[in-house]
Design an enzyme around this catalytic site. Structure first.
Site: not given
Length: 439
Positions: A292, A361, A390
């Site tokens: 992958g 934040c 990812y």
């Protein structure tokens, strides 16, 4: 210079990918922006397939789509003759929408729902990798109801765990995935699968880790599996038609990483399987693997626009970008490390060491700590390499930040394959609690 594939510096001193100037890409599509070098994905896929073809061993190379799943990526995997590994109903739905050949889809996951399994059976996918007894019984029950059979692999944990250069032979026994090979669970699952008349047991599957830079772990896993297969051959006359040794092949994120070429991973895996087959006088199984990250990871680059700066004298210089953990959560989750350049001034002299801060934040939203770069200004373009696996797959809307678009680059042409989310997209599932009054 830390470049992959078709990336290079053009005559303007800009980073170029696939013949396209990244500054032009940022102007056209905005930032943050995921950019994929399609030719590099094809090169990686063909490397794995060629290694098997050259050996003459029957095999399947299945793209592990959890690394990056979109309709365009699934279609690219089909173009290259790959099979497809999905781990959820959503990934399966994406494959179906992309019209990927169902017979080459393998369905993974440790808690597949009844609805997901019914979808898999309805579309007659090629194989389900069974993870537990509950699932085994559920597949049998659904197949009885709809009068179908399903091919399966049993996922086993062979007691081998491999990450980068280290491997241990006990860690994987404690895992949320699969049937333990050593404590009798796998044997119990084998007997149950053989007993069920709606299940066709093809063989075994294992996955020993990720970002692996050597072959020792795969070899040890194969040895342990064949030791058990030999017992089952003698006791139950069972031989595995398929052996899936998973994925986890590493890529180079930084100059400290030294992955092997696809051919070396494959050739050493084949050699060990052949050795075990001869040792125990078994039939040669079809070998499946599941790359992958190693197909898409270093093909991806994320482009950001630089905004504010904060300098703490004698401590640190922070340079903030217009993305962060909302488009790449790996540094916050795993302390993942990346390399980067100022894309619009790649050849400029390095003048300072800065830390790249995301805009979320959270104090933990730091993309790269302490990287030497040329002096940057607001509006400059930062290119972060090896974000193809990812990144988009784990992107999120934290702080209600829209997810970036995805662009494929090949032969000097850019193609938008995922559009940028809008603020309207962010609230489309929201419902108001204020009742509307009809006058």
């Amino acid at each position: 210079m830390f470049f992959h594939g078709t990336s290079k510096v053009n005559d303007k001193g800009h980073l170029e990918i696939g013949g396209v100037d990244t500054v032009k890409l940022a102007e056209q599509y905005g930032t943050p922006l995921y950019v994929y070098d399609v030719s590099l994905i094809r090169e990686r896929a063909r490397g794995f397939k060629k290694a098997f073809d050259d050996s003459g061993v029957k095999a399947q190379v299945a793209y592990a789509s959890k690394a990056f799943s979109t309709i365009a990526m699934v279609q690219l995997a089909e173009d290259e003759g790959l099979s497809l590994d999905v781990v959820s109903g959503g990934e399966l739905y994406t494959a179906i929408a992309a019209e990927f050949p169902a017979e080459r889809i393998h369905f993974h996951g440790n808690n597949k729902s009844k609805e997901e399994l019914e979808m898999a059976l309805q579309h007659e996918i090629g194989c389900i990798v069974v993870d537990n007894f509950y699932e085994l019984e559920l597949i049998q029950s659904i197949c009885e109801t709809i009068n179908k059979t399903m091919k399966v692999l049993l996922r086993v944990t062979p007691g081998v765990e491999a990450h980068t250069h280290d491997y241990i032979t006990t860690g994987q026994e404690d895992s949320k995935f699969g049937f333990n090979l050593q404590n009798g669970q796998a044997e119990k699952a084998l007997l149950q699968a053989l007993e069920f008349n709606r299940i066709e047991l093809l063989g075994l599957h294992c996955h020993i880790g990720s970002q692996i830079f050597e072959t020792t772990g795969f070899i040890v896993a194969a040895q342990k599996i064949f030791d058990k297969l030999n017992e089952w051959k003698n006791t139950f006359a069972f031989e595995s038609k398929v052996l899936n040794l998973g994925g986890g092949f590493g890529i180079r994120y930084t100059n400290d990483d030294h992955p092997l070429q696809a051919a070396q991973y494959v050739s050493e895996i084949i050699a060990e399987v052949q050795k075990q087959v001869e040792k125990y006088e078994m039939q040669m199984p079809e070998i499946w693997i599941e790359p992958g990250r190693s197909l898409v990871g270093d093909a991806g680059t994320t482009l950001y626009k630089i905004g504010s700066r904060k300098e703490i004298p004698n401590i640190r210089k922070y340079v903030a970008i217009d993305g962060g953990m909302s488009d790449n959560i790996r540094p916050a989750l795993y302390q993942a490390k990346y390399e980067a350049v100022i894309a619009n001034k790649v050849l400029a002299e390095t003048e300072e060491t800065v830390s790249i801060a995301g805009k979320c934040c959270e104090s933990g939203d730091m993309l790269i700590w302490d990287i030497p770069l040329p002096k940057s200004n607001s509006g400059d373009l930062l290119a972060v390499f090896c974000t193809g696996a990812y990144g988009y797959a784990m992107a999120n809307n934290y702080n209600r930040i829209p997810r970036p678009p995805v662009v494929f680059i090949e032969n000097g042409e850019a193609k938008l394959v995922v559009r940028r989310e809008t603020y309207e997209d962010l609230i489309q599932m929201d419902l108001s609690i204020k009742a509307k009054i009809n006058n």
